[in-house]
Design an enzyme around this catalytic site. Structure first.
Site, short mmCIF file in Angstrom:
data_model
loop_
_atom_site.label_atom_id
_atom_site.label_comp_id
_atom_site.label_asym_id
_atom_site.label_seq_id
_atom_site.Cartn_x
_atom_site.Cartn_y
_atom_site.Cartn_z
N GLU C 60 0.92 -1.56 -0.22
CA GLU C 60 0.08 0.11 0.13
C GLU C 60 0.47 1.31 0.04
OE1 GLU C 60 -0.36 -2.36 2.11
OE2 GLU C 60 -2.67 -3.04 1.44
N HIS C 129 -10.55 -4.32 10.26
CA HIS C 129 -10.75 -3.93 9.23
C HIS C 129 -12.83 -3.91 9.20
CE1 HIS C 129 -8.17 -7.22 8.29
NE2 HIS C 129 -8.33 -7.11 7.17
#
Lengths: 440, 324, 325
Positions: C60, C129
């Site tokens: 990322e 998450h």
């Protein structure tokens, strides 16, 4: 039962406490209603506290130098010199002022004292109110400490201004005492702002009062001493008949002379603009600059129904229509604003006196005086500010100003530019003041 | 295909190396007089790396450098006067005084740009190469970064993707032996960092970073590979930082004898010596003198340039104007 | 008008923009062959090939930094970051690269990339998450941040974001992907970034929200209506640049404000809304601004625990009643 002497609304809108400067009477003295008893200092200025009723000063609780909250009892006025019993310091209890039923004063208090009796305890002497309610109250000149909050939080909200007290108050259509004798006494003057510099004298319009300068007064007060006057038959000034404009101009000049000011910037709105122009004409060496907001006197045309209707309006529903006529953006005239404005007009004597004044000054819906020659004579720096959507006095009357005057014409703005364009108006005034520093 | 620099190219490389050295020296003097703002990171001793590597690139090839990138600025062909103006905070600088000496950028010469986040230039060049590949353009991106940046996680991520996708990028690791005050052997388990290339499926080569010709050859080969679609190359150029980390650095951690040794191998002397044989010492001296004069004039002009005036930046505003 | 799901609306926006502009390309984890974990890029690799739709390694940090410079170099990248919880890994590229160079190199480069991600809780994805980190990105000058709730706005704002010359962080919500709605066809769908929408008009209290919280606010408004309270629901749609004009207009009418955000309370986006309202609307306020956001703690897994954390219609309605008390 003695009546407490308190600071109340005289302390000013954002004050929590004041400092006692001096008592002008001593214990045992006979007191008449309205007599100056004690001077207190607020953040803005020294303020005189007047006697709420007649009688004898029976106690002084707050000695000079002490700091007291706005709700604290400063002293007592008893029916005789031994009368010192009073109902504590609880505002919730009934201690409506002892009033002379025959006097005009008494008839004015009916609605207000009903509201006062509902007033809640205010911890630390500070009335807790929402920003919106505080603003609406200030614009209408309402003392928020008189309003009963309906919120369980104890915070006064907009709805309290509009509904609970003001709207339901019974407003008498005619004064109980009729339009009796002319009242004596000086015009009411309010001092605020800085201690140094050339003061700014503010003269409000017909049907308003000194509180109506709220939208720009606070901004100007940061850098200038401010002197506001209630015109005769307005606010807290005496009610007396004036058959022609010259009488009114004389009142203003006399009140100005009594202030013993070397020099002032004069700011007038509507009828107050006519007064300001007259003052500049009569006392040219005292006036450093002149600012006229939609002033009267520059032409025959005026919406005569506006002045008469405003003076007559005895209910929020009718008042609202006239207030809406004075602005371009009618959203400014919210129910809360109307309720607040109505609360300052509950006194039928005031309304009657203003109706008479409208009839005298604007006979047959015409401005019965012409100040255009005076305008040509003014030599100090001058600005004329007008909204091009003014439905009360046509803006084209501004065109009679001499070439050396500055004209500021705002689109989409009604008869009260200082309410609809406060920042612009302040900027214009600051520039004017800066450009006209006065005598060195 | 470029392989060995021509004589004209060598002359230009020398000229730009001297310009860079003079820039660093004049900035150092101004810093001592407290006439500069913030820290300055001089690249004295590393000129051959940035200048010779940029010499193989075209104008529309991009290069990303670090906080110590003056040799790359000059190497890619930027105007000394506007470089100095930026470093001195002038309106005429490449970023109108907004960037300062570490963050210059110039789209016209393809220098995009300095970067003061250690390691950030590596994904920057990789992202440019990705764009070139997506657009199927014949362009190359180069990252010039140090041995400190080689230890960042983002270096691994970038090289992995560059190798995976055979991106047209050159990773030029300018190993000047120090990450701020810490020697490379304290930061890395291996002495030679180019060996890491194998793990990313690309060639890794080592060159003498003080030899402009050697740097040029390695960079030219890497650029050729990239243009042919064979992907990235990692070049480790061994060199040395002669003037410490920055002007705000008190020093003391680089041994005197080490500095002296590297001064003996000053890249400008090596480049000049190589040219002496080709064009004669007088011509070389003339090139060096002209470069010194040019940089002196750049300072004179830049220091006379106006300072910028602050204004807010509408695209950065937190509020939209749409409904107001 | 076409009826479609939120995920399909995003998919059609991507397809149309890639057809329209050959410089648009996509990359991210699992977006290619698999079509994305939430199926937003389904079928796009087949249509546009592996050069323009790339499966990437789990990187990322570099991916975001590469999006910044790829955007400076002639392409319009659309990067998918699978979970908003991974946004901290992207922050150097946003905070130290995109934000900085958009200003420093103004006039030389534009940085037209879109970072799509999805956040939010409610389905047991656990502490790493399920977060909404809106404030992390809305804090950064030069980055636009949008968070649509309807399929139509999802498509319209994604197309606008891809065409925008500045970086846009596009916040989706995992519980919205299956929501259905009418979506205008062609360019009629385009939505201006920085413009709020009045979802439901009201006169008593204004509720400001984005993304899934708009649905909760609408539900709260229905509950309040049963008690005769008229709530106005404003879908801000864009977090930055914020449509302060729409906020001012609503509060001038209602004098009461409830601000809603699914992220943490302290220093969160709701806190910024509250402060902006105080800056711009203080004298219009008839009560303190009420803030509805997530408690300041990590999100637990078990259903009753997670449910207790999330802002919902009941909490919003309670806040509105408190403001109006």
């Amino acid at each position: 039962m003695a009546t407490p002497v308190k600071v109340g609304v005289a302390g000013g809108e954002y004050m929590e406490s004041v400092v006692v400067l001096e008592w002008t009477v001593k214990t045992g003295d006979a007191i008449s209603a309205g007599q100056h008893l004690v001077t207190v200092e607020t953040a803005k200025a020294a303020t005189e506290i007047e006697a709420p009723c007649e009688g004898f000063l029976t106690a002084i609780f707050a000695e000079p130098g002490t700091e007291v909250s706005l709700t604290e009892t400063l002293g007592l006025i008893g029916a005789d010199t031994a009368d010192t019993a009073y109902e504590g310091d609880e505002p919730a209890t009934d201690h409506a002022p002892v009033a002379d039923e025959a006097s005009l004063q008494a008839t004015t208090s009916e609605a207000v004292s009903a509201a006062e009796s509902l007033s809640p305890p205010t911890p630390g002497g500070r009335t807790v109110a929402s920003p919106a309610a505080r603003r609406a109250a200030a614009m209408a000149g309402i003392d928020i400490s008189r309003i009963t909050p309906t919120s369980p939080t104890g915070r006064m909200k907009l709805r309290d201004l509009a509904s609970a007290t003001i709207m339901r108050a019974e407003i008498p259509l005619v004064p109980a005492g009729g339009l009796s004798a002319n009242e004596a006494g000086p015009l009411k003057v309010y001092l605020s702002g800085t201690k140094t510099g050339i003061p700014v004298l503010m003269l409000h319009g017909f049907g308003a009062d000194a509180m109506s300068w709220f939208p720009i007064e606070r901004a100007l007060a940061r850098a200038h001493p401010i002197v506001r006057m209630d015109l005769p038959n307005h606010g807290k000034s005496p009610r007396r008949r004036m058959t022609r404009f010259a009488d009114l101009a004389r009142e203003i000049v006399d009140a100005f002379d009594a202030l013993h000011l070397d020099e002032v910037h004069v700011l007038g709105h509507s009828l107050g603009g006519a007064c300001a122009l007259a003052l500049a004409d009569i006392r040219p060496r005292k006036v450093a600059s002149l600012a006229l907001l939609a002033p009267g006197g520059l032409g025959p045309v005026i919406n005569g129904e506006f002045a008469a209707g405003l003076a007559r309006a005895s209910r929020p529903e009718s008042l609202e229509q006239w207030l809406k006529l004075s602005v371009a953006d009618t959203r400014l005239i919210s129910p809360e604003f109307v309720g607040a404005a109505m609360s300052s007009r509950v006194d039928p004597a005031l309304r009657a006196a203003q109706a008479q004044m409208a009839n005298d000054l604007f006979p047959d819906g015409t401005q019965g005086f012409d100040l255009r020659p005076a305008l040509q004579r003014v030599e100090c720096p001058m600005r004329v500010i007008w909204g091009k959507a003014d439905a009360v006095i046509p803006w084209q009357q501004a065109l009679s100003a001499p070439g050396r005057a500055g004209l500021h014409l705002f689109e989409a703005t009604g008869h009260v530019p200082q309410m609809e364009r406060p920042e612009d108006v302040v900027a214009i005034l600051e520039a004017l003041f800066a450009a006209s520093g006065g005598k060195q | 295909m470029k392989n060995t620099p021509s004589v004209e190219e060598q002359k230009e490389i020398l000229r730009r190396m001297v310009l860079t050295r003079r820039l660093e020296e004049m900035l150092g003097d101004l810093a001592k007089q407290a006439k500069t703002r913030g820290p300055l990171h001089r690249c004295d001793g590393q000129e051959a790396v940035g200048v010779a590597a940029c010499a193989v690139l075209n104008d529309d090839d991009y290069v990303c450098t670090s906080h110590r990138g003056h040799h790359v600025y000059i190497g890619k062909g930027m105007d000394p006067r506007r470089i100095v103006a930026e470093i001195m905070g002038r309106e005429t600088g490449y970023c109108r005084g907004r960037g300062g000496h570490m963050l210059l950028g110039d789209i016209a010469t393809g220098m995009l740009g300095g970067n003061a986040i250690v390691g950030a230039g590596i994904p920057a060049a990789t992202g440019m190469a990705l764009s070139f590949q997506v657009l199927k353009q014949d362009r190359v991106a180069m990252a010039v970064f140090g041995d400190g940046a080689a230890q960042t996680g983002i270096c691994h991520e970038s090289m992995n993707m560059a190798g995976l996708w055979k991106l047209p990028v050159i990773f030029l690791l300018e190993n000047n032996q120090y990450g701020l005050t810490v020697r490379q052997e304290v930061q890395s388990p291996v002495k030679d960092l180019h060996i890491r290339a194998e793990g990313y499926g690309m060639p890794g080569v080592m060159v003498d970073g003080n030899d402009a010709v050697a740097v040029y050859r390695a960079a030219a080969e890497a650029a050729e590979r990239a243009r042919r679609g064979y992907g990235p190359t990692l070049i480790e150029a061994k060199t040395y930082r002669m003037e410490g980390f920055s002007t705000s650095d008190v020093g003391g951690y680089q041994p005197e004898e080490e500095i002296a040794q590297w001064r003996e191998r000053d890249p400008i002397r090596i480049a000049a010596a190589a040219l002496d044989e080709l064009i004669g010492a007088d011509e070389v001296a003339r090139i060096e003198a002209a470069a010194n004069i040019e940089m002196g004039a750049a300072f004179e002009q830049a220091l006379a340039d106006p300072l910028p005036v602050f204004e807010t930046h509408a695209p950065s505003s937190a509020y939209s104007e749409i409904s107001r | 008008m076409t009826m479609m799901r939120y995920a399909e609306a995003l998919n059609s926006a991507l397809r149309e923009e890639m057809q329209r502009d050959p410089t648009v390309f996509m990359f991210g984890e699992d977006i290619g062959r698999y079509g994305g974990v939430f199926k937003v890029s389904k079928g796009l690799m087949e249509e546009f090939g592996e050069n323009r739709v790339r499966d990437t390694p789990i990187s990322e940090q570099a991916l975001t930094a590469m999006a910044v410079t790829a955007a400076m170099s002639g392409t319009r990248p659309v990067l998918e970051i699978m979970y908003a919880d991974f946004m901290p890994l992207t922050l150097d590229a946003l905070v130290n690269q995109a934000s900085v160079f958009g200003y420093l190199w103004e006039g030389q480069v534009e940085i037209p990339f879109v970072l799509r991600t999805q956040g939010g809780g409610g389905v047991g994805t656990g502490a790493q998450h399920a977060k909404s980190l809106d404030s992390f990105v809305a804090h950064v000058p030069g980055i636009k941040v949008v968070a649509p709730v309807t399929p139509a706005d999802a498509k319209g704002l994604l197309k606008a974001a891809i065409r925008d010359p500045q970086p846009v962080v596009f916040l989706e919500h995992k519980l919205l992907y299956n929501m259905r709605g009418e979506v205008p066809d062609g360019d009629d769908v385009l939505v201006t970034i920085g413009k709020a929408k009045v979802v439901k008009e009201g006169t008593d209290v204004s509720i400001f929200a984005t993304s899934k919280m708009v649905l909760e606010a609408e539900q709260a408004a229905r509950e309040l209506a049963k008690d005769g309270i008229s709530a106005e629901v404003i879908d801000l749609r864009t977090l930055r640049p914020l449509d302060i004009g729409a906020i001012m207009a609503s509060i001038a009418k209602t004098h009461h404000a409830v601000v809603v955000n699914e992220g943490w309370t302290f220093c969160g986006f709701a806190a910024e809304l509250s402060a902006s309202i105080m800056d711009h609307c203080f004298d219009d306020l008839d009560a303190p601004v009420e803030r509805v956001a997530m408690p300041d703690m990590a999100i637990p897994y078990s259903e009753p625990l997670e449910t207790a954390m999330l802002p919902n219609a009941a909490k919003i309605a309670a806040a509105a009643r408190k403001a109006l008390a």
